[in-house]
Design a protein around this motif. Sequence first.
Motif, PDB file in Angstrom:
ATOM      1  N   GLY A 180       0.783  -1.226   0.000  1.00 46.99           N
ATOM      2  CA  GLY A 180       0.000   0.000   0.000  1.00 46.99           C
ATOM      3  C   GLY A 180       0.814   1.274   0.000  1.00 46.99           C
ATOM      4  O   GLY A 180       0.241   2.371   0.098  1.00 46.99           O
ATOM      5  N   ALA A 181       2.129   1.194  -0.112  1.00 51.05           N
ATOM      6  CA  ALA A 181       2.963   2.395  -0.119  1.00 51.05           C
ATOM      7  C   ALA A 181       2.910   3.057  -1.490  1.00 51.05           C
ATOM      8  O   ALA A 181       2.988   2.393  -2.520  1.00 51.05           O
ATOM      9  N   PHE A 187       9.918   5.683  -2.220  1.00 46.26           N
ATOM     10  CA  PHE A 187      11.204   6.324  -2.494  1.00 46.26           C
ATOM     11  C   PHE A 187      11.929   6.669  -1.195  1.00 46.26           C
ATOM     12  O   PHE A 187      13.129   6.409  -1.056  1.00 46.26           O
ATOM     13  N   PHE A 188      11.205   7.240  -0.231  1.00 49.71           N
ATOM     14  CA  PHE A 188      11.859   7.725   0.984  1.00 49.71           C
ATOM     15  C   PHE A 188      12.099   6.627   2.017  1.00 49.71           C
ATOM     16  O   PHE A 188      13.030   6.731   2.820  1.00 49.71           O
ATOM     17  N   LEU A 191      14.012   3.086  -1.022  1.00 56.27           N
ATOM     18  CA  LEU A 191      15.148   3.369  -1.896  1.00 56.27           C
ATOM     19  C   LEU A 191      16.187   4.270  -1.228  1.00 56.27           C
ATOM     20  O   LEU A 191      17.393   3.983  -1.273  1.00 56.27           O
ATOM     21  N   LEU A 192      15.725   5.337  -0.609  1.00 56.30           N
ATOM     22  CA  LEU A 192      16.661   6.304  -0.029  1.00 56.30           C
ATOM     23  C   LEU A 192      17.584   5.701   1.026  1.00 56.30           C
ATOM     24  O   LEU A 192      18.801   5.944   0.987  1.00 56.30           O
ATOM     25  N   PRO A 193      17.084   4.911   1.992  1.00 58.14           N
ATOM     26  CA  PRO A 193      18.018   4.325   2.969  1.00 58.14           C
ATOM     27  C   PRO A 193      19.045   3.385   2.347  1.00 58.14           C
ATOM     28  O   PRO A 193      20.174   3.302   2.831  1.00 58.14           O
ATOM     29  N   LEU A 194      18.668   2.693   1.275  1.00 59.07           N
ATOM     30  CA  LEU A 194      19.574   1.728   0.675  1.00 59.07           C
ATOM     31  C   LEU A 194      20.658   2.380  -0.189  1.00 59.07           C
ATOM     32  O   LEU A 194      21.720   1.796  -0.395  1.00 59.07           O
ATOM     33  N   VAL A 195      20.387   3.572  -0.704  1.00 59.01           N
ATOM     34  CA  VAL A 195      21.398   4.272  -1.501  1.00 59.01           C
ATOM     35  C   VAL A 195      22.143   5.295  -0.643  1.00 59.01           C
ATOM     36  O   VAL A 195      22.905   6.113  -1.184  1.00 59.01           O
ATOM     37  N   ALA A 196      21.962   5.235   0.662  1.00 54.72           N
ATOM     38  CA  ALA A 196      22.638   6.180   1.565  1.00 54.72           C
ATOM     39  C   ALA A 196      24.160   6.156   1.427  1.00 54.72           C
ATOM     40  O   ALA A 196      24.788   7.217   1.440  1.00 54.72           O
TER      41      ALA A 196
END
Length: 280
Positions: A180-181, A187-188, A191-196
């Motif tokens: 349900g996201a 994205f936030f 994806l964002l934590p993993l490309v930190a």
Amino acid sequence: MRTTRLRRIGVNAAGVLVFLAAVFPVFWMVTTAFKPNTEIFSTTPQPFPSNPTLEHFDFVINGGIAEQSFWVYFRNSLLLALATVVVSSLLALLAATAVARFRFRFRTTFLIMLLVVQMVPCEALVIPLFLDLKQLDLLDTYAGLTLVYIGFAVPFAIWMLRGFVAAVPKELEEAAAIDGAGPFRTFFTVLLPLVAPGLVATSIFSFITAWNEFIFAFTFLNDQEKATLPMMMQFFFGRSGNAWGPIMAASTLLTIPVIVFFLAVQRKMVSGLTAGAVKG
């Protein structure tokens, strides 16, 4: 077995030599900053100062021969560097996501052009950029200089972040969508934590690019109240001689914020990896 051990010893020895060659200039810079002038200009090189002094740091911080206080130059450089990091990281992350996740026309051409931009020497672009900023009435402004820094930082950041985004499995985003996201939440939170880690690396590069840059700042800024730390160091070079003590002290002070920034974002990188971990 013996050949493998000798090869390992040779590789380690070569690594140590490369490390010493890279660290020695920094070591000499820091030690020279604490040496009195008599030791700096001595005909006998001394690795360590016999009588350490802070007079060079005091000379630099309290104004010395510069037209403004050290902290004015420090503030200007910090504002430019932080603005470059924030804007370039955001633009690069969005562009890298688009390049890695979507297939569109001229995608390969776009990536090649990013490489071409990085191949052009900065010195060759001083006059064209000067004319562009003059036409846009952005000369002697932080906005114009920040745009130039962002333009040089974004291509490298896109190339680096593209690999990190492509390494994130699409199944994670699909699983988040099934739960349900929406696109923004996916994205936030996914994806964002993993490309930190990639974001940290590009932010360090962007910070160093803006923090150490001299040519564009010296060309585009005329107001001394807007000058940066690299511009301040020109005051210690003269026709009759160079003030090597203040130069080394200013260089040491110029290096400290980069180290502090790296240590700060490194902790954010570890927390980002932890937040992006997949629980079984």
